[in-house]
Design an enzyme around this catalytic site. Structure first.
Site, PDB file in Angstrom:
ATOM      1  N   LEU A   1       9.738  -7.254 -10.652  1.00 29.73           N
ATOM      2  CA  LEU A   1       8.643  -6.540 -11.292  1.00 29.73           C
ATOM      3  C   LEU A   1       9.019  -6.420 -12.767  1.00 29.73           C
ATOM      4  O   LEU A   1      10.192  -6.223 -13.088  1.00 29.73           O
ATOM      5  CB  LEU A   1       8.438  -5.145 -10.700  1.00 29.73           C
ATOM      6  N   ASP A   2       8.032  -6.548 -13.641  1.00 30.08           N
ATOM      7  CA  ASP A   2       8.312  -6.401 -15.060  1.00 30.08           C
ATOM      8  C   ASP A   2       8.888  -5.024 -15.353  1.00 30.08           C
ATOM      9  O   ASP A   2       8.700  -4.077 -14.577  1.00 30.08           O
ATOM     10  CB  ASP A   2       7.042  -6.613 -15.880  1.00 30.08           C
ATOM     11  N   LYS A   3       9.539  -4.900 -16.476  1.00 32.15           N
ATOM     12  CA  LYS A   3      10.221  -3.653 -16.859  1.00 32.15           C
ATOM     13  C   LYS A   3       9.291  -2.449 -16.772  1.00 32.15           C
ATOM     14  O   LYS A   3       9.699  -1.371 -16.320  1.00 32.15           O
ATOM     15  CB  LYS A   3      10.781  -3.801 -18.270  1.00 32.15           C
TER      16      LYS A   3
ATOM     17  N   HIS B   1       4.958 -12.642 -15.551  1.00 29.50           N
ATOM     18  CA  HIS B   1       3.875 -11.900 -16.215  1.00 29.50           C
ATOM     19  C   HIS B   1       2.494 -12.350 -15.744  1.00 29.50           C
ATOM     20  O   HIS B   1       1.520 -12.316 -16.507  1.00 29.50           O
ATOM     21  CB  HIS B   1       3.951 -12.077 -17.732  1.00 29.50           C
TER      22      HIS B   1
ATOM     23  N   THR C   1       6.333  -2.371 -15.071  1.00 29.11           N
ATOM     24  CA  THR C   1       5.505  -2.349 -13.866  1.00 29.11           C
ATOM     25  C   THR C   1       6.160  -1.422 -12.843  1.00 29.11           C
ATOM     26  O   THR C   1       7.372  -1.454 -12.644  1.00 29.11           O
ATOM     27  CB  THR C   1       5.348  -3.751 -13.276  1.00 29.11           C
TER      28      THR C   1
END
Length: 233
Positions: free
Chosen positions: A103-105, A184, A107
């Site tokens: 998961l993105d930083k 992303h 998210t």
């Protein structure tokens, strides 16, 4: 199996720590004190007690985590940012757990942490088509044509995304379900329809659904039923 290997795989102690504990008389097997950590044990049948605590043998562990903002989906980060494995006790980190997927930083939401590499590979393999649902909020209203474009597939830098589902709750928020996980991806999908993600939270991953009882940064082990459903993939 060697006693020190069992203790190491369970995240209880390193092999050197096991050796020191055995020599100090702090390990028993079936009620009998052992002095050598290389003794053979049956992890499924023998009762091992380390420093007063019964050791339950588990080769693999499976944790559900509610990822908070600002954490990196990794076991370590060279830039010094906090990583998701820091949110669980050391005994699990000693078992070499890692995040299944990323998961993105910024998210939030559902993450699976495990040391089961084979299951992780199956869940992340493109051919498995494991669905992932995210609650989102965007900067501008989403039109019906935007939703139709997203569901059909959009170009995100030379890659055409696979069909997805978008359930709109309001003009600027809803739930999007995808079956792939490009870098992303959802952010780029929204940019492809001239919009911007402002909030993103994963709420399901395959058969797993984020437990509403878990606050940000909290975790728990999967139930037997959750694990069985997950392993069907």
């Amino acid at each position: 199996m060697r006693l020190d290997k069992m203790l190491s795989e369970c995240g209880v102690a390193t092999r050197s720590e096991s050796g020191k504990a055995a020599r100090a008389g702090r390990i028993t097997v079936n009620g009998i004190s052992v002095r050598k950590a290389d003794q053979q044990v049956d992890p499924e049948r023998d009762c091992v007690v380390y420093c007063g605590s019964v050791v339950r043998y588990r080769k693999y562990v499976y944790l559900m985590l509610n990822k908070p903002d600002g954490y990196i989906s990794a076991t370590e980060d060279g830039r010094g940012d906090p990583v998701v494995t820091e949110l669980v006790p050391e005994e699990y980190r000693r078992m070499d757990i890692f995040p299944c997927g990323r998961l993105d930083k910024h998210t939030l939401g559902l993450m699976l942490l495990t040391n089961d590499g084979a299951l992780s590979h199956r869940l992340l393999a493109p051919k498995s088509h494991v669905s992932k649902s995210y609650r989102f909020r965007v900067k501008f209203p989403l039109s019906e044509s935007d939703i139709m474009a997203l569901e059909a597939g959009v170009d995100i830098g030379g890659y055409l995304t696979k069909p997805c589902r978008v359930a709109r709750n309001g003009e600027r928020d809803g739930v999007i379900t995808i079956t792939e996980g490009k870098y992303h991806q959802i952010k780029l999908m929204m940019e492809a329809v001239h919009n911007q993600i402002t909030e993103l939270e994963r709420i399901s991953f395959g058969a797993l659904t984020l437990d509403p009882a878990l606050s940000r940064g909290e975790w728990r082990e999967l139930t037997a039923q959750e694990l069985a459903e997950l392993q069907k993939h």
